[in-house]
Design an enzyme around this catalytic site. Structure first.
Site, short mmCIF file in Angstrom:
data_model
loop_
_atom_site.label_atom_id
_atom_site.label_comp_id
_atom_site.label_asym_id
_atom_site.label_seq_id
_atom_site.Cartn_x
_atom_site.Cartn_y
_atom_site.Cartn_z
N CYS A 169 24.24 -15.70 -14.36
CA CYS A 169 23.69 -14.69 -15.28
C CYS A 169 24.78 -13.81 -15.91
O CYS A 169 24.53 -13.13 -16.90
CB CYS A 169 22.66 -13.83 -14.57
SG CYS A 169 21.22 -14.82 -14.09
N HIS B 124 21.38 -7.13 -18.39
CA HIS B 124 20.86 -8.46 -18.13
C HIS B 124 19.37 -8.39 -17.87
O HIS B 124 18.87 -7.46 -17.23
CB HIS B 124 21.59 -9.09 -16.93
CG HIS B 124 20.99 -10.40 -16.52
ND1 HIS B 124 20.80 -11.41 -17.43
CD2 HIS B 124 20.50 -10.84 -15.34
CE1 HIS B 124 20.23 -12.43 -16.81
NE2 HIS B 124 20.03 -12.11 -15.55
N ASN C 172 13.72 -14.27 -17.48
CA ASN C 172 15.17 -14.27 -17.26
C ASN C 172 15.75 -15.58 -17.81
O ASN C 172 15.47 -16.65 -17.29
CB ASN C 172 15.45 -14.15 -15.75
CG ASN C 172 16.93 -14.09 -15.42
OD1 ASN C 172 17.78 -14.29 -16.28
ND2 ASN C 172 17.23 -13.84 -14.16
N1 COA Z 1 3.12 -14.49 -6.90
C1 COA Z 1 2.44 -13.91 -5.90
N2 COA Z 1 3.01 -13.60 -4.72
C2 COA Z 1 4.31 -13.88 -4.57
C3 COA Z 1 5.06 -14.47 -5.58
C4 COA Z 1 4.43 -14.78 -6.79
N3 COA Z 1 5.08 -15.35 -7.82
N4 COA Z 1 6.33 -14.63 -5.14
C5 COA Z 1 6.36 -14.15 -3.90
N5 COA Z 1 5.15 -13.70 -3.54
C6 COA Z 1 4.75 -13.11 -2.28
C7 COA Z 1 5.67 -13.50 -1.16
O1 COA Z 1 5.24 -14.68 -0.58
C8 COA Z 1 5.55 -12.32 -0.23
O2 COA Z 1 4.36 -12.44 0.50
P1 COA Z 1 4.26 -11.95 2.02
O3 COA Z 1 4.56 -10.50 1.99
O4 COA Z 1 2.88 -12.29 2.40
O5 COA Z 1 5.32 -12.75 2.75
C9 COA Z 1 5.38 -11.17 -1.18
O6 COA Z 1 4.88 -11.71 -2.40
C10 COA Z 1 6.70 -10.48 -1.48
O7 COA Z 1 6.37 -9.38 -2.19
P2 COA Z 1 7.36 -8.19 -2.32
O8 COA Z 1 8.03 -7.88 -1.01
O9 COA Z 1 6.64 -7.08 -2.98
O10 COA Z 1 8.45 -8.81 -3.29
P3 COA Z 1 9.60 -8.02 -3.93
O11 COA Z 1 9.23 -6.58 -4.13
O12 COA Z 1 10.86 -8.30 -3.22
O13 COA Z 1 9.65 -8.64 -5.38
C11 COA Z 1 11.08 -10.02 -6.68
C12 COA Z 1 10.10 -9.95 -5.52
C13 COA Z 1 11.60 -11.42 -6.75
C14 COA Z 1 10.35 -9.67 -7.97
C15 COA Z 1 12.24 -9.01 -6.46
O14 COA Z 1 12.74 -9.14 -5.16
C16 COA Z 1 13.35 -9.18 -7.46
O15 COA Z 1 13.17 -8.99 -8.64
N6 COA Z 1 14.58 -9.47 -6.98
C17 COA Z 1 15.70 -9.68 -7.85
C18 COA Z 1 15.55 -10.99 -8.53
C19 COA Z 1 16.63 -11.23 -9.53
O16 COA Z 1 17.04 -10.33 -10.20
N7 COA Z 1 17.02 -12.47 -9.65
C20 COA Z 1 17.91 -12.92 -10.63
C21 COA Z 1 19.24 -12.29 -10.54
S1 COA Z 1 20.17 -12.83 -11.85
#
Ligand code: COA
Length: 334
Positions: free
Chosen positions: A113, A261, A291
């Site tokens: 990225c 980004h 993204n």
């Molecule tokens: N739809 C529904 N539920 C989902 C899901 C989806 N697409 N993806 C994951 N879940 C579930 C998981 O299984 C988990 O369930 P559990 O609690 O029963 O185990 C739960 O949702 C996780 O939720 P939460 O803890 O609220 O997730 P989060 O706040 O960490 O958000 C992201 C997840 C990915 C949005 C966040 O961590 C993020 O944006 N991280 C950075 C990602 C990034 O920038 N990546 C690229 C870098 S270049």
């Protein structure tokens, strides 16, 4: 020191719009979950017959037209991607073919990225060193072919989209033109490489770089420790932005437009809030494109210029964070 400038920009996204509701038909997810966590509403997916080089080509042609240049006036092509057309050669070679470029060098750059900013820094240094006068820099991704569009891969799959962005970077020898790439700072932390990666195929794997088991186990799809990535992104982006401004003897208030980004709207809102940057000084398009990794910043820059949000003379700060980990910032006077 020779100065450089961004002489033209262009972008292309495929026509096929994929909404959160469309994804909810393929996996256990919802529009509400995706919007709340990431701000994403829809993204674009390439059509059956579109290759990464096709997307890169459309963006490159637009950037060349914007700069008023022909491919024959370009000295080098740099292409950043993490979703290559083939294992080798790099996607840049297929772009070279499509552009019908003369025998100029081209190469792929793999910094995920942050890839566009790494490529911009490379172009900038080539030009300042006098090796090339004008470089075409492209960021391009076809994520839709690499993500797992099923419940097992939902945490990553809902975040990514396809697209390409490009910039023509050239020497600025006109003393009356203030345009300049003032500073670019690049960083990496390889010890976190496995926090966001695709493991297979890989030449470190035995007995073969790809096996049926690896496919069945989903090791060919991206894996991410989302919370870990989030925490690092909201720390590293402000750090490198301040480092870059300080190196250029500029202050936050001097910047006309911040382009972060587009990984997650919540990351960008958090960073801007922590740094006291007014929302109107930031531009986001993640709600429409998701993204697009190496393509995100050049798409945003091209949209900003086309919309008159980044006119001649304005100071633009572009900041990225991604897999590797990598993080980078470029400060440019347009
Ligand atoms: N739809 C529904 N539920 C989902 C899901 C989806 N697409 N993806 C994951 N879940 C579930 C998981 O299984 C988990 O369930 P559990 O609690 O029963 O185990 C739960 O949702 C996780 O939720 P939460 O803890 O609220 O997730 P989060 O706040 O960490 O958000 C992201 C997840 C990915 C949005 C966040 O961590 C993020 O944006 N991280 C950075 C990602 C990034 O920038 N990546 C690229 C870098 S270049």
């Amino acid at each position: 020191m020779r100065r450089t400038k961004i002489a033209g920009t262009g972008f292309y996204v495929p026509e096929r719009v994929v909404t959160n509701h469309d994804l909810a038909k393929l996996m256990d997810t919802s529009d509400e979950w995706i919007r709340q966590r990431s701000g994403i509403v829809e993204r674009r997916f390439a059509s059956e017959d579109q290759t990464p080089a096709d997307l890169a080509y459309e963006a490159a042609v637009r950037a060349l037209a914007d700069a008023g240049r022909e491919i024959g006036e370009i000295d080098c092509i740099l292409l950043a991607t993490l979703s290559p057309q083939h294992e080798f050669p790099g996607t840049s070679f297929f772009l070279h073919e499509k552009l019908d470029a003369p025998e100029i060098p081209c190469m792929d750059l793999r910094a995920q990225c942050s890839g566009f900013l790494y490529a911009l820094a490379t172009a900038n240094s080539f030009i300042r060193a006098g090796q090339f006068g004008r470089v075409l820099v492209v960021g391009c991704e076809v994520h839709s072919m690499g993500i797992e569009l099923a419940t097992r891969g939902r945490d990553v799959a809902v975040l990514f989209g396809d697209g390409a962005g490009a910039a023509v970077v050239e020497a600025n020898d006109d003393a009356n033109d203030p345009a300049d790439i003032l500073e670019i700072r690049l960083h990496a932390e390889g010890r976190h490489a496995r926090k966001l990666w695709i493991e297979a195929p890989g030449c470190s794997l035995r007995p073969y770089r790809i096996t049926h088991e690896m496919i069945d186990d989903g090791r060919i799809y991206p894996k991410m420790d989302g919370k870990f990535v989030f925490k690092h992104a909201v720390t590293r982006m402000p750090e490198v932005l301040l480092e870059t401004l300080s190196a250029a003897s500029k202050k936050l208030e001097d910047v006309d437009l911040f382009l972060f980004h587009q990984a997650n709207l919540r990351i960008n809102e958090y960073v801007a809030g922590q740094m006291g940057i007014a929302p109107e000084k930031c531009l986001n398009n993640i709600e429409r494109y998701g993204n697009t990794s190496a393509a995100a910043i050049p798409i945003l820059l091209a949209e900003a210029r086309a919309a008159g949000r980044a006119g001649p003379g304005s100071l633009v700060a572009m900041t990225a964070f991604g897999s590797g980990f990598t993080w980078a910032c470029a400060l440019a006077r347009l």
